[in-house]
Structure formats: C-alpha cells, structure tokens
Design an enzyme around this catalytic site. Structure first.
Site, PDB file in Angstrom:
ATOM      1  N   CYS A 170       0.836  -1.199   0.000  1.00  0.00           N
ATOM      2  CA  CYS A 170       0.000   0.000   0.000  1.00  0.00           C
ATOM      3  C   CYS A 170       0.872   1.251   0.000  1.00  0.00           C
ATOM      4  CB  CYS A 170      -0.919  -0.007   1.218  1.00  0.00           C
ATOM      5  SG  CYS A 170      -1.945   1.470   1.356  1.00  0.00           S
ATOM      6  N   CYS A 197      -2.328  -0.459   9.098  1.00  0.00           N
ATOM      7  CA  CYS A 197      -1.632  -1.746   8.941  1.00  0.00           C
ATOM      8  C   CYS A 197      -0.253  -1.643   9.580  1.00  0.00           C
ATOM      9  CB  CYS A 197      -1.500  -2.118   7.467  1.00  0.00           C
ATOM     10  SG  CYS A 197      -3.043  -2.475   6.647  1.00  0.00           S
ATOM     11  N   TYR A 246     -21.689 -13.376  25.948  1.00  0.00           N
ATOM     12  CA  TYR A 246     -21.321 -12.296  25.015  1.00  0.00           C
ATOM     13  C   TYR A 246     -21.535 -12.791  23.580  1.00  0.00           C
ATOM     14  CZ  TYR A 246     -18.774 -11.085  29.315  1.00  0.00           C
ATOM     15  OH  TYR A 246     -18.422 -10.846  30.634  1.00  0.00           O
ATOM     16  N   GLU A 282     -26.480 -11.761  25.628  1.00  0.00           N
ATOM     17  CA  GLU A 282     -25.894 -10.561  25.014  1.00  0.00           C
ATOM     18  C   GLU A 282     -26.620  -9.335  25.544  1.00  0.00           C
ATOM     19  OE1 GLU A 282     -24.000  -7.805  23.369  1.00  0.00           O
ATOM     20  OE2 GLU A 282     -23.267  -9.788  22.796  1.00  0.00           O
ATOM     21  N   CYS A 342     -10.126 -11.541  22.039  1.00  0.00           N
ATOM     22  CA  CYS A 342      -9.554 -10.583  21.100  1.00  0.00           C
ATOM     23  C   CYS A 342      -8.526  -9.694  21.790  1.00  0.00           C
ATOM     24  CB  CYS A 342     -10.649  -9.730  20.453  1.00  0.00           C
ATOM     25  SG  CYS A 342     -11.622  -8.772  21.634  1.00  0.00           S
TER      26      CYS A 342
END
Length: 455
Positions: free
Chosen positions: A73, A82, A313, A334, A410
C-alpha cells in the site's frame, strides 16, 4: 548521556512492542519507533523524550532487516492502519503468537504454555467484509474519503484499501461523484455542519451480496433517486440505506436506519450457518478466518450432542449457532437487544430450535438462570469484548463448574488476567490456538480450552 526532542540518532531495532512498533536502544536509552522491524538499522528523530525512554520517528532505514518487506500500500505509513505491513507474513504470525504467549506468561503466570496451533491465511489481503470510510474535504477543497491517520481525525485519501474487497473502490467512486454532482456537503467535525459523515460497506463473501449505508448528519439526502440509481446496478448490490447520526461525537453509527432500496440486510455464511447482517449488526470482519476460529472453538468444546452449553457475550449468535449443530441445548446471552433479535432471527433462518437467547448483562443473566432456575452448563463458551469478562461472570462460571470452558479472546492481556482467576483452583489450560483475524495489523484472536481439574 541525556537525550532530548529532535535529536537524530542511529539505532538497531532489537524488539517489537505490542502495537507493532520497533524498539531500539541508544546508550541504554530505549526508543519506540513506528514502521521499523526487528533487524533494521535506522536513522531516527526523537519526537518525545521521557526520562528513561522516548518515541522517535523513522527518517530512513540504513540497513533493512531480512524480514522487512516493501509495503503493498502506497499510504501504509501515513494511514497507520496496517502496523505490520513492513514485516514478512511469516514473522507477523510469529509476532502474534509471541504476543499471546507472552501475556499468558507475564500476566497470567502460565510459564510452560505453548501454542497448539497458529492459524494464518493463505492470502492475507482482501479479507475484510466490512469497511467504514470517513468523508471530508482535503486542503484543496476536494471531497475525499479514506482513513484517519493514526491518532488523528485527519483523513488520508484512499478509495482502494488492500484489506477490503475490490468492488469498494467502484462504490466509493460513484458515491463521491454523486456528492460532487448534486452538491452534497461532507460533514465537518469542527463546525458540526455538512451532511455525509461516513460510508459503510459490507460484502458477503459466499453470497456476493453488497450493502451500502450512508451515515448522515440529518434524515434525508438531496437527489435520493440519483444516489440509488448510481449504485443499484452494481452486480451484487442488495441493500442501500441511510443511517442517522446527528450527535457531535466520535461514534460512527446512529440508531436509526432509513431503507432506500432493496433489502434491509445482506446474507452470508460461516460454514453451513446462514446469517442476516444489518448495518448495525456486529459480524466478524474476516469470514475466512472466522470459520477457522469458530471451528477451533467447536473442536475444543468436544460436543457429543448431549451437552448444555452457555455462550456468553454471544452477539448475533454466530458462535451459538455453530455450537448448536453439535450440542443438546445452547443458551446465548448478550447485552445489546438488536443483536439478540438478530440471533433469534438467524436461528429461525437456519431451522435451529435448540438455541435460546437472553438479553442482559452476562454477569446478571448467568447467576439468575443458574441460581434461581437451576440451569447448569456442561460447557461454557465466552467471547467477551476487549475488556474481558466481568468478575461476577468468572465467579458464576466457577460456581457452575462446567467440565470445559472455551475462551475466545480478542485481547490476550485480559485473557491472561481472566485465566489466572479461573485456573487458581478449579481449571487448567489444556490448549491454546492463535488465529490471525487481522493480517497486516497487530490485533490477534486466540482460543483457549480449560478443563476442570479432577481432584
């Protein structure tokens, strides 16, 4: 020697930080340098000097690392989205594995832990099914769209992100042409005036369906027919809508959707499970890796068809419906009501009757269902936000004593913190898988299997 702002130094990059920045030393003084990789010798300029460390800007690479790669890029440095594009993909995977294991060791105290597998991509480009482009004007007054430069709200112009699908460029070209032709003003954050704030695009990798949602500072757009006409003939176009956000904040989406053309959702698949995705739906952005991630979670759960499973979740039920294929009963929790509506609709769409969903905080719903209604769990799956699990959720999980806990994470720092609590007495970590959901970026997902200790 004391270093100060604007000093220019030559350093060797010896390590990399959690955000992908290179780390080098000058006479024992630590410098963090974005856009460098381990093995680089670089000329850098100190931008901020603290007592024992500082932040520097890369001026030039004097001797590149053997693992350094020329970014595909052209705006990689300016955009900053990135952070690892300068690093070979093989080394990106190594960086992410070390990030997960390092946090498990340093924060969680798991000293002898190894990765069961590291799941990379065969083609680590063009993988995103969702893109959000801010709209504004450049210094010359031309309407542009692109991405915010790192830690700013200054737009770096770009209509073809190499992480997104190729059709995005054509869509953006048509929208900006409509805005210029019909004199539609982009939003100005400083004054709160203007109309078009963001452009949200979604793409179904298996269905080819396309969604366009214009986020606006109002409830209508000029020449609406011309806007729809410009887009509806693009192959795969399925849904065109407006999203109303008149608040002066940094939140991208408002709560109100105004359909303009086509359906109010697009459809896509993860494995054999079909999902309806609206503009407001949370849906994993990398469907290829999501199937591998959820497949790993399902494998770790080891379901035989007899188990009761809790999915905490649960979002729009992506993991829940995956688990329901092999479980006796799945309960999903949730906090976001529209997500639960999506989950129920997706269960019905797939003919799945053994999944039930509850709206509320996991730390409130789980204790109530367990303590008052006696609903237990053989397996608990958690996929919390980056802040990790609430303490009450962890304590209820310990009370419920499922045979297995599958933790999808995550953020490996909060993962390590939570596993330390769960494994203090009752559980032990059996397996850890690292899954690269975000090639070229620093974020990484992981799946951990915890088995209950047999006393």
């Amino acid at each position: 020697m004391e270093f100060k702002k604007n000093d220019i130094l030559t350093i060797d990059i010896e390590d990399m930080g959690h955000d992908g920045e290179g780390i080098g030393k000058a006479e024992g003084y630590t410098l963090f340098v974005k856009d460098t990789v381990i093995g680089d010798r670089a000329e850098v300029k100190i931008m901020k000097a603290k007592k024992n460390y500082g932040y520097a800007r890369l001026l030039q690479v004097l001797k590149p690392s053997q693992d350094r790669r020329e970014p595909r890029c052209s705006i990689a440095r300016a955009c900053g989205g990135c952070q690892l594009q300068f690093l070979s993909y093989e080394k990106q995977l190594e960086f992410k594995k070390n990030k997960v294991l390092g946090n498990l060791q340093r924060i969680g105290g798991f000293t002898n832990i190894q990765a069961d597998r590291v799941i990379g991509m065969e083609e680590p480009w063009r993988y995103r099914n969702k893109a959000q482009f801010p709209v504004g004007r450049n210094k010359e007054g031309k309407i542009i769209t692109g991405f915010y430069a790192g830690r700013t709200h200054s737009i770096v112009a770009n209509r073809d992100c190499l992480l997104g699908v190729e059709v995005n460029q054509e869509i953006l070209n048509r929208i900006l042409n409509y805005m210029e032709t019909c004199h539609v003003e982009p939003y100005d954050e400083k004054t709160g005036t203007g109309l078009v704030r963001h452009i949200l695009l979604r793409y179904g990798f298996k269905t080819g369906e396309i969604m366009v949602c214009l986020i606006i500072n109002g409830d209508r757009i000029p020449a609406q027919d011309k806007f729809v006409e410009a887009l509806k003939y693009i192959p795969g176009m399925t849904s065109i809508s407006l999203n109303v956000n008149t608040k002066r904040n940094n939140v991208i989406l408002g709560e109100k959707i105004i359909p303009l053309w086509g359906k109010e959702y697009i459809t896509d698949y993860i494995g054999e499970i079909q999902y309806q995705i609206s503009p407001l739906s949370f849906y994993q952005v990398n469907p290829i890796q999501t199937e591998k991630l959820y497949g790993t979670a399902l494998e770790y759960a080891g379901l035989t068809g007899k188990e009761t499973v809790w999915d905490l979740y649960c979002g729009i039920g992506t993991i829940s419906l995956f688990l329901a294929q092999k479980a006796k009963q799945v309960y999903g929790v949730e906090i976001v009501p529209p997500a639960i509506e999506d989950a129920k609709r997706n269960a019905k769409l797939n003919g799945i009757s053994n999944a039930e969903f509850f709206v509320g905080k996991a730390e409130e719903v789980l204790p109530e269902k367990y303590e008052k209604e006696g609903i237990r769990a053989d397996v608990i799956v958690v996929d919390p936000p980056r802040k990790g699990c609430d303490g009450a959720v962890l304590q209820t999980m310990l009370k419920m004593q499922p045979e297995k806990i599958v933790y999808v994470s995550c953020d490996s720092a909060t993962l390590a913190r939570d596993l330390k609590v769960l494994c203090e007495k009752e559980y032990q970590v059996e397996k850890v898988a690292v899954c690269d959901m975000f090639p070229q970026g620093v974020h990484v997902e992981s799946v951990c299997l915890l088995n209950r200790r047999n006393e």
